[in-house]
Motif scaffolding. Structure first.
Motif, mmCIF file in Angstrom:
data_model
loop_
_atom_site.group_PDB
_atom_site.id
_atom_site.type_symbol
_atom_site.label_atom_id
_atom_site.label_comp_id
_atom_site.label_asym_id
_atom_site.label_seq_id
_atom_site.Cartn_x
_atom_site.Cartn_y
_atom_site.Cartn_z
ATOM 1 N N ARG A 45 -16.583 91.096 70.337
ATOM 2 C CA ARG A 45 -15.892 90.306 69.316
ATOM 3 C C ARG A 45 -16.825 89.202 68.810
ATOM 4 O O ARG A 45 -17.721 88.765 69.531
ATOM 5 N N PRO A 46 -16.608 88.758 67.587
ATOM 6 C CA PRO A 46 -17.496 87.722 67.038
ATOM 7 C C PRO A 46 -17.557 86.458 67.872
ATOM 8 O O PRO A 46 -18.587 85.775 67.896
ATOM 9 N N ASP A 47 -16.463 86.110 68.573
ATOM 10 C CA ASP A 47 -16.487 84.889 69.387
ATOM 11 C C ASP A 47 -17.195 85.091 70.722
ATOM 12 O O ASP A 47 -17.359 84.136 71.486
ATOM 13 N N ASN A 74 -13.724 95.287 64.898
ATOM 14 C CA ASN A 74 -13.154 95.099 63.568
ATOM 15 C C ASN A 74 -14.285 95.174 62.537
ATOM 16 O O ASN A 74 -15.144 94.293 62.503
ATOM 17 N N ALA A 77 -14.833 91.997 60.257
ATOM 18 C CA ALA A 77 -15.245 90.695 60.786
ATOM 19 C C ALA A 77 -16.677 90.404 60.353
ATOM 20 O O ALA A 77 -17.576 91.209 60.583
ATOM 21 N N ARG A 80 -21.766 86.333 62.394
ATOM 22 C CA ARG A 80 -21.835 84.892 62.627
ATOM 23 C C ARG A 80 -22.688 84.618 63.862
ATOM 24 O O ARG A 80 -22.654 85.374 64.823
ATOM 25 N N TYR A 83 -23.687 87.148 66.580
ATOM 26 C CA TYR A 83 -22.958 88.392 66.332
ATOM 27 C C TYR A 83 -23.378 88.944 64.981
ATOM 28 O O TYR A 83 -23.111 88.329 63.942
ATOM 29 N N GLY A 85 -22.393 91.602 63.283
ATOM 30 C CA GLY A 85 -21.434 92.434 62.567
ATOM 31 C C GLY A 85 -21.327 93.795 63.221
ATOM 32 O O GLY A 85 -22.275 94.295 63.837
ATOM 33 N N ASP A 103 -8.293 93.709 64.864
ATOM 34 C CA ASP A 103 -8.018 92.474 65.575
ATOM 35 C C ASP A 103 -8.690 91.304 64.876
ATOM 36 O O ASP A 103 -9.571 91.468 64.041
ATOM 37 N N ASP A 104 -8.255 90.105 65.206
ATOM 38 C CA ASP A 104 -8.887 88.914 64.656
ATOM 39 C C ASP A 104 -9.176 87.942 65.793
ATOM 40 O O ASP A 104 -8.811 88.182 66.946
ATOM 41 N N ASP A 105 -9.835 86.853 65.469
ATOM 42 C CA ASP A 105 -10.268 85.930 66.513
ATOM 43 C C ASP A 105 -9.110 85.335 67.307
ATOM 44 O O ASP A 105 -9.273 84.969 68.468
ATOM 45 N N SER A 110 -6.137 93.438 71.541
ATOM 46 C CA SER A 110 -5.675 94.288 70.435
ATOM 47 C C SER A 110 -4.205 94.623 70.661
ATOM 48 O O SER A 110 -3.836 95.116 71.732
#
Length: 255
Positions: A45-47, A74, A77, A80, A83, A85, A103-105, A110
Motif C-alpha cells: 500500500r502507498p502508506d 489499487n 493510487a 508517493r 511507493y 505506483g 482500497d484506499d489509505d 480490503s
C-alpha cells in the motif's frame, strides 16, 4: 487443483512494529514455498504499513521459477515517496498475476469489491497495460455483484471473490445463503469466460466448506488467518494442513 497462495503481509506488520529486518518476509516466503504452497501474495500500500516496495522486489527474485507471484493493489493510487505506483511495481517484478483491489489509505483492510459501473472505464486501459506486461489480471469483486459480465468485457482474466461476508456468516453458524451467493457468482464468472479466485478471512475452519460449496476455485489467497495459526503450529505444519484441506475438498470428502 486449487492453488494456495500465502499472503505474507502480516510478517511485514510484525517486522515494521519493531524496525529492522526481523522477522524476514523473504525467509517466511521461502518457508512457505518449501512447505508446498503454490503462490506468494503481497499487497503493498502507498502508506507502506506492511509490505514495502523493496520487499516486492526481493520476493520477486525469490519466487521466480518456483511458484506464482500475486501482486495486489489499487491501480488508481498515485505514486508517493518510496511507493512508485502499482503498475510500476508490476513492471519491475513481472508477477504471474495482478489482483486489482479498490482500497484506499483509510481502510484497515480490503472490505469491498469494485463497482464497475463507476470504475470500469478507468480500469479498462490499466488492465490492458498490465496484460501487456505479462500479468494475468484479477478483479476483487463482491459476491452477488451485477458486474461480472462487465469484468470480462473490460479485459479481466479472473475475479477474486471477496469472502469476508461468507467468513462472518460461517462464524455465526449460518453460512448457507452467503455460500450460495458465492457459488452463483462463481458460476456467472465462468459462464463469462473468467477464472475464479477467492480470498479474505478464509481459514482452516471455513475453507473446506467453501471449496465444497463453490466449484472450480482456481486460487485461494490466505494470509491473516494462516499466519496467526502458524504462531501456534508452525508455518510448515499450517501450510501442510491447508493443502490437506484443499485436497480433501477436491476429492469430495468433507471431514
Amino acid at each position: 487443483m486449487t492453488v494456495l497462495s500465502v499472503n505474507v503481509n502480516k510478517i511485514a506488520v510484525l517486522r515494521n512494529s519493531r524496525g529492522g529486518d526481523q522477522p524476514s518476509v523473504v525467509a517466511a516466503a521461502r518457508a512457505a514455498i518449501a512447505a508446498g504452497c503454490g503462490g506468494i501474495t503481497v499487497h503493498p500500500r502507498p502508506d507502506q504499513r506492511h509490505i514495502r516496495p523493496d520487499d516486492v522486489l526481493a520476493l520477486a527474485d525469490l519466487v521466480r521459477g518456483r511458484v506464482e507471484y500475486n501482486l495486489e493493489g489499487n491501480p488508481f493510487a498515485p505514486a508517493r515517496k518510496e511507493y512508485p505506483g502499482f503498475l510500476a511495481l508490476v513492471a519491475a517484478t513481472g508477477p504471474a498475476q495482478a489482483t486489482l483491489v479498490p482500497d484506499d489509505d483509510g481502510q484497515l483492510t480490503s472490505d469491498h469489491g469494485f463497482d464497475l459501473a463507476r470504475d470500469g472505464a478507468r480500469l479498462r486501459p490499466l488492465i490492458a497495460e498490465l496484460k501487456a506486461l505479462g500479468a494475468r489480471v484479477s478483479l476483487f469483486m463482491d459476491a452477488g455483484t451485477p458486474d461480472i459480465a462487465r469484468a470480462a468485457d473490460i479485459g479481466a482474466d479472473r475475479i477474486e471473490l471477496y469472502t469476508g461476508p461468507y467468513a462472518q456468516a460461517f462464524a455465526a453458524g449460518d453460512a448457507a445463503a452467503a455460500l450460495a451467493l458465492c457459488a452463483r457468482t462463481a458460476d456467472e464468472a465462468r459462464a463469462a469466460g473468467l477464472g475464479v479466485n477467492a480470498g479474505h478471512d478464509l481459514s482452516q475452519h471455513n475453507l473446506e466448506a467453501f471449496l465444497h460449496g463453490v466449484a472450480g476455485v482456481q486460487e485461494v489467497s490466505i494470509g491473516h488467518a494462516l499466519i496467526g495459526e502458524a504462531l501456534y503450529d508452525g508455518l510448515h505444519q499450517t501450510i501442510a494442513t491447508y493443502l490437506t484441506i484443499i485436497a480433501r475438498a477436491e476429492q469430495g470428502s468433507p471431514a
